[in-house]
Design a protein around this motif. Sequence first.
Motif, PDB file in Angstrom:
ATOM      1  N   THR A 162      80.409  52.717  50.688  1.00 41.39           N
ATOM      2  CA  THR A 162      81.621  52.972  51.475  1.00 41.39           C
ATOM      3  C   THR A 162      82.151  51.750  52.200  1.00 41.39           C
ATOM      4  N   ASN A 163      81.316  50.750  52.409  1.00 42.95           N
ATOM      5  CA  ASN A 163      81.693  49.548  53.157  1.00 42.95           C
ATOM      6  C   ASN A 163      82.074  49.869  54.604  1.00 42.95           C
ATOM      7  N   LEU A 164      81.500  50.941  55.136  1.00 39.95           N
ATOM      8  CA  LEU A 164      81.733  51.253  56.539  1.00 39.95           C
ATOM      9  C   LEU A 164      81.178  50.137  57.422  1.00 39.95           C
ATOM     10  N   ALA A 165      81.984  49.729  58.391  1.00 38.27           N
ATOM     11  CA  ALA A 165      81.596  48.662  59.321  1.00 38.27           C
ATOM     12  C   ALA A 165      81.235  47.377  58.570  1.00 38.27           C
ATOM     13  N   GLY A 166      81.821  47.203  57.378  1.00 39.18           N
ATOM     14  CA  GLY A 166      81.585  45.972  56.618  1.00 39.18           C
ATOM     15  C   GLY A 166      80.208  45.871  56.011  1.00 39.18           C
ATOM     16  N   ALA A 167      79.521  47.015  55.828  1.00 32.69           N
ATOM     17  CA  ALA A 167      78.139  46.989  55.346  1.00 32.69           C
ATOM     18  C   ALA A 167      78.027  47.196  53.838  1.00 32.69           C
ATOM     19  N   GLY A 168      79.159  47.152  53.120  1.00 31.35           N
ATOM     20  CA  GLY A 168      79.108  47.395  51.684  1.00 31.35           C
ATOM     21  C   GLY A 168      78.227  46.421  50.937  1.00 31.35           C
ATOM     22  N   ASN A 169      78.314  45.138  51.276  1.00 31.53           N
ATOM     23  CA  ASN A 169      77.493  44.138  50.599  1.00 31.53           C
ATOM     24  C   ASN A 169      76.010  44.362  50.864  1.00 31.53           C
ATOM     25  N   ASP A 170      75.686  44.827  52.084  1.00 33.33           N
ATOM     26  CA  ASP A 170      74.288  45.120  52.397  1.00 33.33           C
ATOM     27  C   ASP A 170      73.768  46.265  51.538  1.00 33.33           C
ATOM     28  N   GLU A 171      74.615  47.279  51.327  1.00 35.64           N
ATOM     29  CA  GLU A 171      74.205  48.413  50.498  1.00 35.64           C
ATOM     30  C   GLU A 171      73.937  47.968  49.069  1.00 35.64           C
ATOM     31  N   LEU A 172      74.818  47.115  48.549  1.00 34.74           N
ATOM     32  CA  LEU A 172      74.664  46.650  47.167  1.00 34.74           C
ATOM     33  C   LEU A 172      73.496  45.686  47.021  1.00 34.74           C
ATOM     34  N   ALA A 173      73.192  44.942  48.086  1.00 34.02           N
ATOM     35  CA  ALA A 173      72.105  43.962  48.022  1.00 34.02           C
ATOM     36  C   ALA A 173      70.746  44.623  47.831  1.00 34.02           C
ATOM     37  N   GLU A 174      70.657  45.912  48.170  1.00 32.04           N
ATOM     38  CA  GLU A 174      69.393  46.626  48.025  1.00 32.04           C
ATOM     39  C   GLU A 174      69.110  47.032  46.578  1.00 32.04           C
ATOM     40  N   LEU A 175      70.129  46.973  45.717  1.00 28.14           N
ATOM     41  CA  LEU A 175      69.953  47.392  44.334  1.00 28.14           C
ATOM     42  C   LEU A 175      69.131  46.372  43.556  1.00 28.14           C
TER      43      LEU A 175
END
Length: 290
Positions: A162-175
């Motif tokens: 969702t990139n909420l609060a700009g955290a989208g890259n963090d979510e993808l980095a876990e993959l």
Amino acid sequence: MPYRHLTQLLDARFAALSPELQRAARWVREHPAELGLQSMRQSARSAGVAPATMTRLAQALGLGGFDAMRRPAIAALARSAAQAGTDKASPGVAPISALQQAQSLNVTSVALRNNTDQLQAAAMAILAARQVAFLGQRASFGIAHHLRYTCDWLRAGTQLVTNLAGAGNDELAELTQADLLVAVSQAPYSVQTVQCAQQAQSRGVPVLALTDSALSPLARTASIVLLFDAASPSFFHSMTGVQALAETLMATVAEQGGPAVVKRLGDRQQRLQSDRVYWDKPNRQRRATA
């Protein structure tokens, strides 16, 4: 030559073309109506290339020239117009609007552009992944949300980027390479979606793309590509094709999932019933005896 053979030819030879010819090929692939109606100079201007580039593209495809490349699009337009005339001539039936006709064709494109083997391969990739992330921006966000919601009924380990609060890259980095990124986009393609898919692919994360062209920047980064049409006579591109593809894909996942999916569906339904998530009519018998 049927128009679909022209698109297959463009797809097959795209990688071998020069960047300038690729720009022209992408435009031809994504603008069949304009190709059929416009002159070579007008088409070249729309594609942002020189007129001679259109001739060179046709020759690179093994065709005699621009007119030979244009002819399948003209024939497709003629068939479409004839069909529309037939629909309007039917007595007692309201004529189908141009938008409704486009929507119907977009839904039909799912079966025409994706065979059973491709859908099953995509479904098995979703089932086999450790975790599945769904990504879509702007108009495609709703499709990504629907995919994630439906997929969560069928298997654990799903997330919506969702990139909420700009955290989208963090979510993808876990993959990791054991996971899967399902990315959705159609022209005009979201820069963020394409860049995220490219970054995931560069780290070895498999990418499943749902997109409107085999020549789209999203398709070029994906290991598995499923296609749909998004044509529309209105200002906005139609979402009916990608919605139909999303539903078809999840239906295939359910079919391929076996006992594990059946059990998860049963458990989910039982929990939702216990939590009274969905509205139901009051129990008439209970009300009568109260």
